[in-house]
Design a protein around this motif. Structure first.
Motif, PDB file in Angstrom:
ATOM      1  N   ASP A  54       7.075  16.092   4.556  1.00 25.93           N
ATOM      2  CA  ASP A  54       5.626  15.988   4.366  1.00 25.93           C
ATOM      3  C   ASP A  54       5.154  16.637   3.072  1.00 25.93           C
ATOM      4  N   SER A  55       6.061  17.260   2.336  1.00 26.34           N
ATOM      5  CA  SER A  55       5.698  17.905   1.077  1.00 26.34           C
ATOM      6  C   SER A  55       5.132  16.916   0.061  1.00 26.34           C
ATOM      7  N   ILE A  56       5.362  15.624   0.259  1.00 27.01           N
ATOM      8  CA  ILE A  56       4.803  14.618  -0.647  1.00 27.01           C
ATOM      9  C   ILE A  56       3.316  14.389  -0.415  1.00 27.01           C
ATOM     10  N   ALA A  57       2.745  14.958   0.645  1.00 26.51           N
ATOM     11  CA  ALA A  57       1.375  14.602   1.023  1.00 26.51           C
ATOM     12  C   ALA A  57       0.585  15.816   1.494  1.00 26.51           C
ATOM     13  N   LYS A  58       0.641  16.902   0.723  1.00 27.39           N
ATOM     14  CA  LYS A  58      -0.062  18.117   1.114  1.00 27.39           C
ATOM     15  C   LYS A  58      -1.572  17.870   1.178  1.00 27.39           C
ATOM     16  N   GLU A  59      -2.151  18.302   2.294  1.00 28.97           N
ATOM     17  CA  GLU A  59      -3.592  18.203   2.536  1.00 28.97           C
ATOM     18  C   GLU A  59      -4.088  16.759   2.603  1.00 28.97           C
ATOM     19  N   ALA A  60      -3.223  15.820   2.919  1.00 24.29           N
ATOM     20  CA  ALA A  60      -3.644  14.439   3.170  1.00 24.29           C
ATOM     21  C   ALA A  60      -4.147  14.314   4.604  1.00 24.29           C
ATOM     22  N   GLY A  61      -5.004  13.348   4.843  1.00 28.48           N
ATOM     23  CA  GLY A  61      -5.396  12.998   6.207  1.00 28.48           C
ATOM     24  C   GLY A  61      -6.388  13.924   6.861  1.00 28.48           C
ATOM     25  N   ALA A  62      -7.249  14.564   6.083  1.00 29.16           N
ATOM     26  CA  ALA A  62      -8.255  15.453   6.673  1.00 29.16           C
ATOM     27  C   ALA A  62      -9.108  14.691   7.672  1.00 29.16           C
ATOM     28  N   GLY A  63      -9.286  15.274   8.852  1.00 27.90           N
ATOM     29  CA  GLY A  63     -10.148  14.686   9.861  1.00 27.90           C
ATOM     30  C   GLY A  63      -9.468  13.694  10.779  1.00 27.90           C
ATOM     31  N   LEU A  64      -8.204  13.346  10.516  1.00 26.53           N
ATOM     32  CA  LEU A  64      -7.506  12.409  11.377  1.00 26.53           C
ATOM     33  C   LEU A  64      -7.011  13.104  12.641  1.00 26.53           C
ATOM     34  N   SER A  65      -6.846  12.324  13.708  1.00 20.83           N
ATOM     35  CA  SER A  65      -6.293  12.866  14.943  1.00 20.83           C
ATOM     36  C   SER A  65      -4.802  13.124  14.770  1.00 20.83           C
ATOM     37  N   LEU A  66      -4.228  13.841  15.739  1.00 21.59           N
ATOM     38  CA  LEU A  66      -2.799  14.130  15.701  1.00 21.59           C
ATOM     39  C   LEU A  66      -1.983  12.847  15.648  1.00 21.59           C
ATOM     40  N   ASP A  67      -2.318  11.874  16.497  1.00 21.01           N
ATOM     41  CA  ASP A  67      -1.573  10.615  16.501  1.00 21.01           C
ATOM     42  C   ASP A  67      -1.702   9.894  15.175  1.00 21.01           C
ATOM     43  N   ASP A  68      -2.907   9.854  14.617  1.00 22.68           N
ATOM     44  CA  ASP A  68      -3.103   9.164  13.342  1.00 22.68           C
ATOM     45  C   ASP A  68      -2.353   9.854  12.213  1.00 22.68           C
TER      46      ASP A  68
END
Length: 337
Positions: A54-68
């Motif tokens: 996941d190091s390629i996407a630090k702080e991506a996906g703010a506000g998404l659910s766990l599944d998303d």
């Protein structure tokens, strides 16, 4: 070689003044002595649950659910991993591993996506570094065979019975996520007789009893659980029942810093600083089948030396509590791996 100062010795981290003598990569002696050094010497950390890809996407996906965010096969992290090149993933993982090494982490237990190629990628990323990750392959039996075991996503995501049996026959580690968002996958996860469970945020009373009676270790990741909105694990209750270790989970969500994880866990849960430091060192090492995490004679020399005279640590009265609740990257003076 040797290091001097206040040594946090043994499983109880008894602070003693003296030196640790290292010969051929092993602790040859822990000597009590009147030394001048203000340094604090402790075992290097074991980060018991990571997703370094996941190091390629630090702080991506703010506000998404766990599944998303992370659910296979099409959570955000999986889509980003598929879109990234091999070189991008290796370089991103290498930088996270280097950060962990610099902040005193000797190893991590990595749940490695991508099958055999994913295992190969993190081995490539770690090449030349002193940190030596314990890699649990995912998705296929072949990934398990070329790694240190198998890291299952969760009992509701797939049928892992054959993979569990293959892992057992290979004499390797089998870990599985359980109880992260609700209690419903805990019993089927326990039915696999895993070597350890990850998260266990939502246990019910029978789960506490079964984990205790079957002596199943648990890795908790409280910062991650808070960020994904699933709650926080009942750390004190688990510490009273079984072996508990700390992990930082997805690098997308949190820095892989054991300093930050310890401070958060200590201030969240009603457990002693000594218990939290065991969660960050020897407990994770024992889950992984490693012989370090303790400063005592005969153990591999995996050590962290903190500057006890830094602006942050000068004047500390309780060194164990200071390590757990106050210390950070800026206080690191030396890492012996």
């Amino acid at each position: 070689m040797h290091v001097e100062g206040t040594i946090l010795r043994g499983r109880d981290f008894d602070p003693v003044r003296g030196r640790v003598v290292v010969e051929d990569g092993e602790i040859a002696a822990v000597e009590e002595a009147d030394v001048d050094s203000t340094d604090i010497v402790l075992p290097a950390f074991v980060n018991a649950h990571t997703h370094i890809g996941d190091s390629i996407a630090k702080e991506a996906g703010a506000g998404l659910s766990l599944d998303d965010l992370v659910a296979p096969p099409d959570g955000l992290k999986h889509r980003l991993l598929r879109a990234a090149s091999h070189e991008e993933k290796v370089e991103a993982m290498r930088r996270s591993l280097h950060l962990m090494e610099e902040t005193g982490t000797a190893t991590c237990i990595e749940f490695r996506e991508g099958g055999v190629s994913g295992v190969d990628a993190i081995r490539e990323a770690a090449n030349g570094l002193d940190i030596d990750p314990v890699v649990l392959g995912r998705e296929t039996a072949d990934a398990m065979r070329v790694s240190d075991g198998f890291g299952a996503s969760g009992a509701r995501d797939a049928e892992f019975g054959d993979l569990r049996e293959a892992t057992r026959e290979a004499g390797k580690l089998f870990g599985i996520h359980a109880g992260e968002r609700d209690p419903h996958d805990i019993t089927p996860a326990l039915d696999f007789e895993p070597d350890f469970l990850v998260h266990m945020v939502h246990p019910e009373s029978d789960h506490y009893d079964r984990v205790e009676s079957e002596e199943v270790p648990i890795v908790v990741c409280p910062r991650s659980n808070l960020v994904t909105g699933v709650g926080v694990p009942p750390v004190r209750e688990w510490v009273e029942r079984t072996t508990v270790a700390l992990g930082t989970d997805n690098v997308m969500l949190n820095s892989p810093s054991m300093f930050r994880e310890m401070e958060f866990a200590s201030k969240l849960a009603d457990v002693s600083a000594e218990a939290v430091l065991r969660m960050a060192t020897v407990n994770g090492a024992e889950i992984a089948g490693l012989n370090y995490g303790v400063v005592e004679e005969g153990r591999p020399a995996k050590l962290l030396v903190l500057d006890g005279d830094s602006d942050n640590l000068a004047g500390v009265k309780d060194p164990v509590r200071a390590v757990v609740r106050r210390a950070g990257h800026a206080d690191v003076k030396r890492v012996v791996l």
